[in-house]
Design an enzyme around this catalytic site. Structure first.
Site, PDB file in Angstrom:
ATOM      1  CE  LYS A 390      -0.316  -0.536   4.889  1.00 28.29           C
ATOM      2  NZ  LYS A 390      -1.103  -0.765   6.319  1.00 28.29           N
ATOM      3  CE1 TYR A 617       8.817  31.670  -1.816  1.00 22.46           C
ATOM      4  CE2 TYR A 617       9.201  29.325  -1.310  1.00 22.46           C
ATOM      5  CZ  TYR A 617       8.755  30.406  -2.111  1.00 22.46           C
ATOM      6  OH  TYR A 617       8.542  29.944  -3.312  1.00 22.46           O
TER       7      TYR A 617
END
Ligand SMILES: *Cc1c(COP(=O)(O)O)cnc(C)c1O
Length: 732
Positions: A390, A617
């Protein structure tokens, strides 16, 4: 990984088999006597083509024809390949055919006959026979069980016999004769994909299903038996052939009743032959195929050369013709194969390099093989692996991991949702695939179409499955204390009710342990009570006379900490990938488990910044002095957590640590490389893995972020390419 090649005998006979086909087309012994030639080319050499059919049966068709779970993808690919080879061969022989006047009175029906059954040149019937035979069997699969298919193929072969070696008998019955005559307007011989190929494909399927006894003590005895049976059946077939010839029964001489046992025993003999070390059989496969395709062209060329040079031996003496054709075909095929291999390898290398151009995950398939082997050793013999693939196989790449695991003999997987299962099926992954999570009813059709098994997450959900009405494969989830999914273990009546739902085929029943890490007595007691409750449910089933389906409860930790709780399957996830959830647990098994994944990226740009300047940033980072920073081509969208900003995380470049500078961006991350010499654009930065002497493990990252390895791994983004390194080389 050094694996014995179990199919060494099969591979070794590929080229001799191709040479036998050359013999059929040159009649080497015709110079001695007709009988000698008949024996060699119409009896002995008749083994060759069925041998190739059997290989296809064993390696291409076997799984699809015998398993409900197997998708058509592998066969589709094979058919495409056959079509390409057939196309190339048609083009190659077109000029010769035109020169020889084969296509003078061509009509559409005649063209159909040529292309679909006879082959467009005398030896090319093999390719269409393969394709027609395969498609026929796939069609039969829809209506018959494997036994029914054996019977149908056997009947077709029998029908073929009476149009071939036994035609003399069929001819005597007017009705039969006219049926066969009608048939011969559609095909010139019954040795084609309809009558001959299917039975030998199925012989190969049968051979593939037989348990290998290689390595066991019985092998010598079995080998001796196979040799003996082959010798006897071959003698009998020789008698059959000469008798039929004596009575002039044969319309053609490709099919004998005893050819089936002869080929089966012969194949068995090869399978039981001595093993070599693992070796890629690509060369043998290619050389034999190319010999097969080109040898008639060589025969034509030899005749032409004889005519031009006036040296007539190659044309007149069939033995000389055979020898020259065989040697020249082999030599040419070998050269062609070497060239093809070069092209293939350089293409492969280029493809790999392409994948490593930005951010990529390296999958060490040897490590995966090691982990599978180790975990299998812990599990008792009757408990099989059902790997959890999964979440893109915990970020490793689900298709890659699942196909590697398939080659290691895994035949059951679990995934979280339908879409993951569908993705695997579309990529050709066979075996059982269990969906562990909830599936919305609008997706029930997908479960059916892609042969996925669904978890019954509780009794209310069972009603939805029942309303659907059509047959579905399910495993019943039992809640023994996790309180996530599964029907509560106390609700015996509800659980029994699920078994009574008509359209549900209950293949399994399972529970999930919620405290199986080794964390002291409370955990241990809880786990044991979960196991006890689960086994009470199983007892109830027995009491009510319900056949117990497959049972499973362990995940990775369960396998390691509670080996006694094994069932029919172990749903192992994280451990297969070579780590456990925490660094501490991983350290305990360091010797045994090898990490499968590395995460790497490229340096995009290197620059200096000066004291007082900020980077990234916001103003979260300000340089205190002149420094060198590198921009990496990885960001949080690739699974490099933003929490690692501002020095919390680091990567390895040229064996040194480069700490993160400023905030991690979506697609880029800045790192400090002031202390690392010669860093330049294009350099590799290791995010998880080893660089020279240093290592950053996924456990280090997890610890730093206060989470478990499972999360870090499963969040590695789709954008990272998955590349396999090392080669767990096995056959498909
Ligand atoms: C994810 C999962 C597993 C595998 O767990 P690991 O701890 O990674 O081995 C097993 N069973 C269920 C129900 C799961 O959801």
């Amino acid at each position: 990984m050094q694996e014995k090649n179990r199919y060494a005998g099969i591979d070794a006979f590929r080229i001799p088999a191709a040479i036998l086909v050359v013999a059929i087309h040159t009649s080497p012994f015709a110079v001695f006597s007709d009988s000698a030639d008949f024996f060699l080319t119409r009896v002995l050499a008749r083994i060759a083509v069925p041998f190739f059919f059997m290989i296809t049966g064993q390696f291409v068709l076997s799984d699809y024809l015998t398993e409900t779970w197997e998708p058509f993808v592998k066969i589709g690919k094979y058919l495409k390949k056959m079509l390409v080879f057939y196309g190339i061969s048609i083009l190659l022989y077109l000029p010769i055919g035109i020169y020889a006047g084969h296509y003078k009175n061509l009509t559409i029906p005649l063209l159909f006959k040529m292309i679909v059954f006879d082959g467009t040149f005398y030896h090319l019937w093999y390719f269409p026979a393969c394709m027609v035979g395969i498609l026929l069997l796939c069609l039969l699969k829809r209506f018959f069980t494997i036994r029914g298919m054996y019977a149908a193929a056997g009947l077709l072969y029998a029908a073929g016999l009476f149009g071939d070696s036994y035609y003399g008998l069929a001819e005597k019955i007017p009705a039969a004769a006219s049926i066969y005559e009608a048939g011969f307007s559609i095909w010139s011989y019954t040795r084609n994909g309809l009558f001959m190929a299917p039975v030998f494909f199925l012989c190969g399927v049968y051979a593939g299903r037989c348990k290998s006894c290689i390595g066991s003590k019985k092998v010598r005895k079995k080998r001796f038996c196979a040799c003996l049976c082959f010798a006897v059946s071959f003698l009998l077939m020789t008698a059959e052939a000469f008798t039929l010839r004596y009575f002039d029964m044969q319309r053609h001489d490709s099919m004998y009743a005893l050819l089936i046992p002869v080929v089966i025993f012969f194949y068995q003999m090869l399978l039981l032959g001595p093993c070599r070390k693992e070796k890629d059989s690509w060369m043998e496969r290619t050389v034999s195929l190319v010999i097969y395709i080109i040898h008639p062209a060589i025969i034509v060329a030899l005749r032409l050369a004889a005519k031009v040079s006036g040296f007539s031996a190659p044309a007149e003496n069939s033995l000389v013709q055979f020898a020259l054709t065989a040697v020249l075909s082999y030599a040419a095929a070998y050269v062609i194969a070497v060239i093809l291999r070069r092209i293939r390898q350089s293409r492969e290398r280029k493809k790999q390099e392409m994948l490593k151009s930005r951010t990529w995950v390296e999958i060490d398939s040897d490590a995966l093989g090691n982990n599978v082997k180790f975990i299998r050793n812990i599990l008792p013999e009757n408990c099989k692996l059902m790997p959890a693939v999964k979440a893109n196989a915990y970020g490793h790449g689900d298709v890659k991991i699942a196909s590697c695991l398939r080659r290691m003999g895994v035949d059951a997987f679990c995934v979280a949702c339908v879409n993951e299962g569908v993705r695997l099926r579309r990529a050709g992954i066979g075996g059982e695939i269990l969906v562990l999570g909830y599936t919305h009813p609008v997706q029930f059709d997908l479960l059916r179409r892609y042969c996925l098994s669904q978890t019954v997450v509780d009794s209310a959900y069972a009603k939805q499955l029942q309303l659907y009405g059509k047959k579905l494969h399910v495993h019943i989830g039992i809640d023994t204390g996790m309180h996530r999914l599964g029907e509560r273990w106390e609700n015996t009546e509800e659980i029994l009710q699920i078994f009574r739902i008509k359209n549900l085929i209950v293949d399994g029943i399972y529970t999930h342990l919620s405290a199986d890490e080794e964390k002291g007595e409370a955990n241990r007691q809880f786990t044991m009570s979960q196991a006890a409750h689960f086994s009470m449910v199983l007892d109830e089933l027995k009491e009510h006379g319900i056949r117990q389906p497959k049972v499973h409860m362990q995940a990775s930790y369960g396998v390691f900490n509670y080996p006694a709780l094994c069932g029919d399957y172990a749903r192992v996830g994280i451990a297969l990938y070579g780590v456990l959830s925490t660094g501490e647990d991983t350290a305990e098994w360091r010797e045994a488990l090898k990490p499968v994944l590395s995460l790497k990226t490229r340096v995009a740009s290197v620059r200096e910044i000066y004291a007082g300047e900020t980077a990234g940033y916001g103003f979260s980072f300000t340089a205190k002095r002149t420094m060198k920073i590198a921009a990496l081509s990885i960001g949080y969208a690739d699974g490099f957590p933003r929490m690692l900003s501002n020095g919390k995380g680091a990567v390895l470049i040229r064996g040194s640590i480069a700490p993160v500078v400023g905030m991690v961006c979506m697609d880029q991350t800045l790192v400090d490389v002031t202390e690392i010499a010669d860093v330049c654009t294009g350099d590799v930065a290791v995010v998880i893995g080893i660089s020279q002497e240093k290592e950053i493990s996924v456990c280090d990252l997890a610890q730093r972020l206060g989470t478990i390895t499972n999360e870090i791994l499963s969040r590695i983004g789709e954008r990272a390419e998955r590349v396999t390194i090392n080669g767990f080389r096995c056959r498909n």
